[in-house]
Design a protein around this motif. Structure first.
Motif, mmCIF file in Angstrom:
data_model
loop_
_atom_site.group_PDB
_atom_site.id
_atom_site.type_symbol
_atom_site.label_atom_id
_atom_site.label_comp_id
_atom_site.label_asym_id
_atom_site.label_seq_id
_atom_site.Cartn_x
_atom_site.Cartn_y
_atom_site.Cartn_z
ATOM 1 N N PRO A 1 40.141 44.121 45.529
ATOM 2 C CA PRO A 1 39.064 43.887 44.112
ATOM 3 C C PRO A 1 39.501 44.163 43.443
ATOM 4 O O PRO A 1 39.258 43.844 42.179
ATOM 5 C CB PRO A 1 37.840 44.568 44.843
ATOM 6 C CG PRO A 1 38.091 44.902 46.709
ATOM 7 C CD PRO A 1 40.045 44.789 46.821
ATOM 8 N N GLN A 2 41.002 45.013 42.917
ATOM 9 C CA GLN A 2 41.255 45.647 42.568
ATOM 10 C C GLN A 2 42.035 44.830 41.413
ATOM 11 O O GLN A 2 42.598 44.729 40.213
ATOM 12 C CB GLN A 2 42.451 46.868 42.032
ATOM 13 C CG GLN A 2 41.370 47.782 42.758
ATOM 14 C CD GLN A 2 42.642 49.126 43.362
ATOM 15 O OE1 GLN A 2 42.856 49.985 42.317
ATOM 16 N NE2 GLN A 2 43.367 48.912 44.343
ATOM 17 N N GLY A 3 42.574 43.533 41.699
ATOM 18 C CA GLY A 3 43.142 42.192 41.445
ATOM 19 C C GLY A 3 44.782 42.718 40.809
ATOM 20 O O GLY A 3 45.090 42.383 39.679
ATOM 21 N N ASN A 4 44.994 44.060 40.948
ATOM 22 C CA ASN A 4 46.433 44.442 40.654
ATOM 23 C C ASN A 4 47.472 43.284 40.501
ATOM 24 O O ASN A 4 48.578 43.488 39.557
ATOM 25 C CB ASN A 4 46.545 45.793 40.815
ATOM 26 C CG ASN A 4 46.082 46.935 40.211
ATOM 27 O OD1 ASN A 4 45.918 48.017 40.908
ATOM 28 N ND2 ASN A 4 45.148 46.930 39.042
ATOM 29 N N THR B 1 47.264 41.094 37.404
ATOM 30 C CA THR B 1 47.373 40.857 36.711
ATOM 31 C C THR B 1 49.199 41.020 36.578
ATOM 32 O O THR B 1 49.535 41.109 35.816
ATOM 33 C CB THR B 1 47.097 42.636 36.170
ATOM 34 O OG1 THR B 1 45.635 42.575 36.901
ATOM 35 C CG2 THR B 1 47.142 42.843 35.049
#
Ligand SMILES: Nc1ncnc2c1ncn2[C@@H]1O[C@H](COP(=O)(O)OP(=O)(O)OP(=O)(O)O)[C@@H](O)[C@H]1O
Ligand SMILES: Nc1ncnc2c1ncn2[C@@H]1O[C@H](COP(=O)(O)OP(=O)(O)OP(=O)(O)O)[C@@H](O)[C@H]1O
Ligand SMILES: [Mg+2]
Ligand SMILES: [Mg+2]
Lengths: 256, 256
Positions: free
Chosen positions: A41-44, A47
């Protein structure tokens, strides 16, 4: 047919996302077709592969919840041969919502099998936890790759993780193999790194990759430019290490 | 009456456990009575304070499940004035089991209030997630302290965390304050650290502590000896930074 890898470790900050992004890029650079699935869920990973929040319309959440088939969530990155399923904080909701869903631990596996894409490798970046998202990745995977930071707390968590992988193999996914352990953020100026490396090799033998990823500032700078280290600075020690890792990975996979 | 702090950040490896252990030790060193609660199934705070796995008989899991009152789970550490509630991997089970329990988000809050211990501070170490364990810590806390690693991915997750803290304040715990953000693993040789620090101060102003924790190898060596950095090497840059942090913490708390 593709091989699915989960990049997992419940210990935080050990280099899961960095390994996902840079191994995938190095495999694409030698002509493999790779799909990265961002299951954090951090979506690193999203990114680090150049996707702003506003650019993540159909995500891993939509795939897990069944709203869309996997194929509809696949995006091309700026790296030829490297595709991505993005993620956003919505994925946090999936942890709770999945609990009451049918086949809750197999939703990613079912989605990957139904899509039957033509990628050579599918690499799933996991969050730092052993919850339903990581479980979905391990149930979908043919093999798990464990990044191990060369620090004491990271080593302490390894035996718990190996027990979990065994449990998953017995209960959810009998085909799940342990590909190996990759030593990350190795700092040759500091004894601790040597000790952790020796300890890991002592316990796990050749399950520990020969390639060691050094601590390298270019690696941590690259994500702020939305690029993998290989695109940000191809000649730095970090990039060279991930290129070597990809070669060793293919050798261990017995892939030409 | 004591003040309860949650040390939280869903980003992994940012220094939550290291800050919990060393801030608590520095507060005990100036005569405060401190209780650390290890709410992470990895049990790193328990290890860093000298408790082997075999020495963790009654744990945070037993408190959350209601098997024992908090007072029965409190252990004295080798540091005068510093007590601990240990944790083991059993806590992983609590995430699933808590879901069907009554007052599932308030079980830690209820346990702390029922115990009414004579500690000046209670400091709760959280896992790298925004699940039911961290929710229990934030519902029990008077204030949250956020360690922020001086890296790009860590900065990216900060706004998501601040939104979560706001949501918790509105729905679970109206008294919850944001004490502040502590910059960790600051490396003066690398521009990225400066950029992240400037960015955080730009957005949050004096919510960012003046004290910055430098990257310091002694800090990462200390846990392998089961000691806080202050006991392992009192004069190293890391220990001195945590001592300065404790002083700033008390000043901000307006405690003599
Ligand atoms: N070899 C390296 N050298 C220097 N910095 C690194 C290296 N590998 C990773 N980093 C940096 O360390 C931090 C942690 O790495 P990363 O985010 O990849 O770990 P993670 O295991 O995915 O974290 P999480 O548990 O939060 O998902 C990041 O800021 C990253 O840029
Ligand atoms: N200031 C520092 N200098 C050097 N190393 C540090 C520093 N702070 C923490 N570390 C090391 O970095 C690693 C991550 O820190 P720590 O485990 O405290 O983070 P965390 O946020 O608690 O991780 P998790 O998300 O897994 O709970 C550990 O190996 C720790 O020893
Ligand atoms: Mg990650
Ligand atoms: Mg921790």
């Amino acid at each position: 047919h593709h091989r699915v890898y989960a990049i997992a470790n419940q210990k935080g900050g050990v280099g899961k996302t960095t390994t996902t992004i840079n191994l995938a890029t190095a495999l694409a650079a030698v002509g493999k077709r790779v799909l990265v699935i961002d299951l954090d869920p951090q979506g690193n990973a999203s990114t680090g592969l150049g996707f702003d929040q506003s650019d993540r319309t159909v995500t891993a959440y939509d795939v897990l919840s069944g709203a869309v088939p996997l194929r509809q969530a696949i995006r091309h990155t700026r790296i030829p041969g490297l595709d991505l399923v993005t993620s956003t904080v919505d994925l946090l909701g999936a942890e709770i919502e999945l609990i009451d869903m049918d086949r809750r631990s197999y939703r990613m596996r079912d989605a990957v099998e139904a899509a039957d894409t033509d990628h050579d490798f599918i690499i799933i970046d996991c969050p730092p936890a052993l919850g339903l998202l990581t479980l979905n990745a391990l149930a979908a995977a043919d093999a798990v790759l464990i990044p191990l930071q060369c620090e004491f707390f990271a080593l302490e968590g390894l035996s718990q993780l190996l027990r979990t992988v065994d449990r998953i193999k017995r209960t959810f996914n009998p085909d799940l193999e342990l590909t190996g352990v990759v030593l990350t953020m190795f700092d040759k100026r500091n004894n601790l790194s040597e000790q952790v490396a020796a300890d890991a090799r002592g316990h796990l033998g050749d399950k520990v990759y020969d390639t060691v990823i050094p601590r390298n500032v270019k690696i941590s700078e690259a994500p702020s430019h939305g690029k993998p280290a290989l695109l940000y600075d191809y000649n730095c020690a970090g990039s060279r290490a991930y290129i070597a890792l990809a070669k060793e990975f293919l050798r261990r996979e017995r892939v030409p």
